[in-house]
Scaffold this motif. Structure first.
Motif, PDB file in Angstrom:
ATOM      1  N   THR A 154      35.011  80.287  51.574  1.00 53.55           N
ATOM      2  CA  THR A 154      34.709  79.361  52.663  1.00 53.55           C
ATOM      3  C   THR A 154      33.242  78.945  52.778  1.00 53.55           C
ATOM      4  N   TYR A 157      32.808  75.234  53.514  1.00 53.82           N
ATOM      5  CA  TYR A 157      33.186  74.914  54.897  1.00 53.82           C
ATOM      6  C   TYR A 157      32.046  75.251  55.854  1.00 53.82           C
ATOM      7  N   TYR A 161      29.969  72.558  58.250  1.00 56.26           N
ATOM      8  CA  TYR A 161      30.582  72.619  59.579  1.00 56.26           C
ATOM      9  C   TYR A 161      29.792  71.844  60.630  1.00 56.26           C
ATOM     10  N   ILE A 169      36.564  70.986  56.646  1.00 56.02           N
ATOM     11  CA  ILE A 169      37.755  71.829  56.565  1.00 56.02           C
ATOM     12  C   ILE A 169      38.894  71.162  55.797  1.00 56.02           C
ATOM     13  N   ASN A 196      31.698  79.030  63.561  1.00 53.81           N
ATOM     14  CA  ASN A 196      32.700  78.249  62.824  1.00 53.81           C
ATOM     15  C   ASN A 196      34.048  78.930  62.658  1.00 53.81           C
ATOM     16  N   PHE A 200      38.178  77.262  62.208  1.00 54.09           N
ATOM     17  CA  PHE A 200      38.842  77.449  60.914  1.00 54.09           C
ATOM     18  C   PHE A 200      40.235  78.033  61.081  1.00 54.09           C
TER      19      PHE A 200
END
Length: 242
Positions: A154, A157, A161, A169, A196, A200
């Motif tokens: 991740t 991401y 973010y 995402i 974040n 998620f």
């Protein structure tokens, strides 16, 4: 609710900086569980610059929730996992000189290699997860190895973010959908934090487990370990608004 597995590598880094046993990695793991963590993750590397192989051995009888060992499945690592027999092993293709994990597996190119490793761990009753980039093709191909789960890497991401969380995402949602359709369970980890995390797990349903270490331990410097774990667990509650 998504389970929180606390990666205790950074606690070991602090211990190793001075030698000795302060902070006590084993006690820290037990305290994380006592404070609400639903799993403990370690990622031993060949140079043992944080978690040592002996730490993994010592932790096995102490961890009462779920024990996850991450790492590149080289012979020494495989031997460790087969000796310790954690609940889960997460296969990560990190190079010896990598500061931290920085890529997922090419599950097409390394399909046969991964299949053999997954089979070995399954023969010993160990659940397997394969670290993958947010690419539906990699998620789909992972299923052919026989793995139980994939862990979505991740970092991208987290990096995107603040600028545009919907765009950040999107590839993860596509990879998660592909993995789910292929019958795989979903884990996630790397740079997830208090800012974040909730978005998620609420945007991508079905995340079984998140593994969080660096951000959580950094937050614990300010909030304390017990409060920090409770804050992360709060972010995982599905009924709270994004």
């Amino acid at each position: 609710m998504t389970k929180l597995s606390v990666n205790i590598n950074k606690i070991a880094t602090l211990r190793n900086a001075r030698g000795g046993n302060l902070p006590d990695v084993l006690k820290a793991a037990m305290d994380c569980e006592r404070f609400g963590a639903q799993g403990i993750t370690v990622h031993p590397r060949p140079d043992e610059r944080h978690i040592r192989y002996q730490d993994a051995r010592d932790l096995k009888p102490l961890v009462k929730t779920e024990f996850n060992i991450e790492g590149n499945p080289e012979p020494r690592f495989i031997d460790l996992v087969l000796e310790v027999k954690p609940h889960q092993v997460t296969l990560v293709p990190d190079a010896h000189d990598a500061i931290t994990s920085n890529q997922g597996w090419d599950t097409v190119k390394y399909r046969n290699h991964l299949t053999d490793i997954v089979r070995t761990f399954h023969q010993h009753g160990i659940r397997t997860s394969i670290f993958v980039d947010p690419d539906p093709r990699m998620a789909e191909a992972a299923a052919y190895t026989g793995t139980d789960r994939v862990e979505l890497y991740t970092e991208a991401y987290a990096a995107g973010y603040q600028k545009n969380r919907e765009a950040a995402i999107a590839p993860f949602a596509a990879a998660a959908e592909a993995a789910t359709k292929a019958g795989l369970g979903l884990n996630a980890g790397h740079d997830l934090n208090l800012d974040n995390l909730r978005y998620f797990v609420q945007t991508i349903p079905g995340i079984l487990e998140v593994s969080i270490g660096h951000a959580l331990i950094a937050d614990a410097l300010y909030y304390g370990l017990e409060t920090t774990i409770q804050l992360y667990l709060r972010e995982l509650k599905p009924w709270l608004p994004v």
